[in-house]
Design an enzyme around this catalytic site. Structure first.
Site, PDB file in Angstrom:
ATOM      1  N   HIS A 136       7.146  75.819 -33.436  1.00 11.50           N
ATOM      2  CA  HIS A 136       7.235  74.493 -34.061  1.00 11.50           C
ATOM      3  C   HIS A 136       8.231  73.612 -33.305  1.00 11.50           C
ATOM      4  CE1 HIS A 136       7.080  72.370 -38.261  1.00 11.50           C
ATOM      5  NE2 HIS A 136       7.136  71.499 -37.257  1.00 11.50           N
ATOM      6  N   GLU A 157       7.552  67.480 -44.420  1.00 12.10           N
ATOM      7  CA  GLU A 157       8.710  68.341 -44.180  1.00 12.10           C
ATOM      8  C   GLU A 157       9.980  67.763 -44.801  1.00 12.10           C
ATOM      9  OE1 GLU A 157       7.872  68.333 -40.045  1.00 12.10           O
ATOM     10  OE2 GLU A 157       6.946  70.311 -40.106  1.00 12.10           O
ATOM     11  N   TYR A 185      28.230  70.934 -22.829  1.00 13.61           N
ATOM     12  CA  TYR A 185      27.751  70.022 -23.874  1.00 13.61           C
ATOM     13  C   TYR A 185      26.795  70.702 -24.839  1.00 13.61           C
ATOM     14  CZ  TYR A 185      30.269  66.013 -22.251  1.00 13.61           C
ATOM     15  OH  TYR A 185      31.284  65.155 -21.945  1.00 13.61           O
ATOM     16  N   HIS A 240      14.253  66.068 -36.772  1.00  6.48           N
ATOM     17  CA  HIS A 240      13.316  67.168 -36.497  1.00  6.48           C
ATOM     18  C   HIS A 240      12.327  66.684 -35.454  1.00  6.48           C
ATOM     19  CE1 HIS A 240      10.288  70.179 -36.649  1.00  6.48           C
ATOM     20  NE2 HIS A 240       9.450  69.483 -37.396  1.00  6.48           N
ATOM     21  N   HIS A 288       9.403  67.802 -32.079  1.00  5.63           N
ATOM     22  CA  HIS A 288       8.525  68.783 -31.440  1.00  5.63           C
ATOM     23  C   HIS A 288       8.658  68.621 -29.930  1.00  5.63           C
ATOM     24  CE1 HIS A 288       5.598  68.777 -35.173  1.00  5.63           C
ATOM     25  NE2 HIS A 288       6.873  68.961 -35.507  1.00  5.63           N
TER      26      HIS A 288
END
Length: 218
Positions: free
Chosen positions: A164, A78, A124, A97, A99
């Site tokens: 994802h 990625e 926040y 990134h 998961h």
């Protein structure tokens, strides 16, 4: 290979952040990837197949801002997503990134507003994320996602990939990781509050706290 001071510090920061995210359950197995843009414009990324809990500074990959491989182990599949965010956001010097469980769970829901998938439940979240668009499903590593990610990143520093997980860019790695954690906690709140009346921030309150308008410190 000569490692300059800023590169050495970046490598150490990536490994420390990766360990922290893994140890606190924000990523698992060999999922997730991190990157930092160096002063020379090249990118350091976690490599393909690496677990964030065990990756070392010597194992990091290097590409240019167009995703071209420059050295080290092969980068995450990625890497093109990281490169797309850096091209779209000149002020970004880090991309995270993950998961993470609740954000990934959110990404598979069928009743989301694709323009903004989470309400501003906390101040926040409004400060660190703002609006969160959902990008349509692509298989992991599918380069067809790259142009869409780059276009979206021009106006949003955080996105959620369908089925994802989230991708977040920020000026520093700490800010990107903090924002990723804030997104995960807000997604967890979203599920905890399902079926209960809620009182999110108003549009005006959220806009006043949008990223770039306020400090992101505690």
């Amino acid at each position: 290979m000569t490692v300059h001071a800023d590169e050495s510090a970046a490598r150490d920061a990536i490994v420390a952040t990766a360990r922290s995210l893994f140890d606190r359950g924000l990523t698992h197995g060999s999922t997730g990837n991190l990157s930092v843009r160096l002063a020379d414009g090249t990118l350091l990324l976690t490599p393909t197949g690496a677990a964030l809990g065990t990756v070392t500074a010597a194992e990091l990959s290097r590409t240019d801002v167009h995703g071209r491989y420059l050295g080290g182990p092969r980068p995450t599949k990625e890497a093109f997503l990281h490169a797309a965010f850096y091209r779209a956001r000149p002020c970004a010097h880090a991309v995270v990134h993950l998961h993470s469980t609740h954000a990934a769970a959110l990404s598979v829901r069928a009743d989301l507003n694709p323009d903004d998938v989470l309400p501003p439940l906390t101040a926040y979240y409004a400060m660190r994320i703002g609006t969160l668009p959902l990008l349509p499903y692509h298989a992991p590593g599918d380069p067809a996602l790259e142009p869409l990610a780059e276009r979206t990143a021009r106006t949003h520093h955080a996105v959620l990939l369908a089925n994802h997980g989230p991708v977040i860019a920020a000026p520093t790695l700490r800010q990107a990781a903090d924002a990723a954690e804030e997104l995960e906690e807000t997604a967890r709140l979203f599920f905890l509050l399902h079926g209960h009346p809620t009182r999110p921030l108003t549009a005006e309150q959220a806009a006043a706290l949008a990223p770039g308008r306020q400090s992101t410190g505690s």
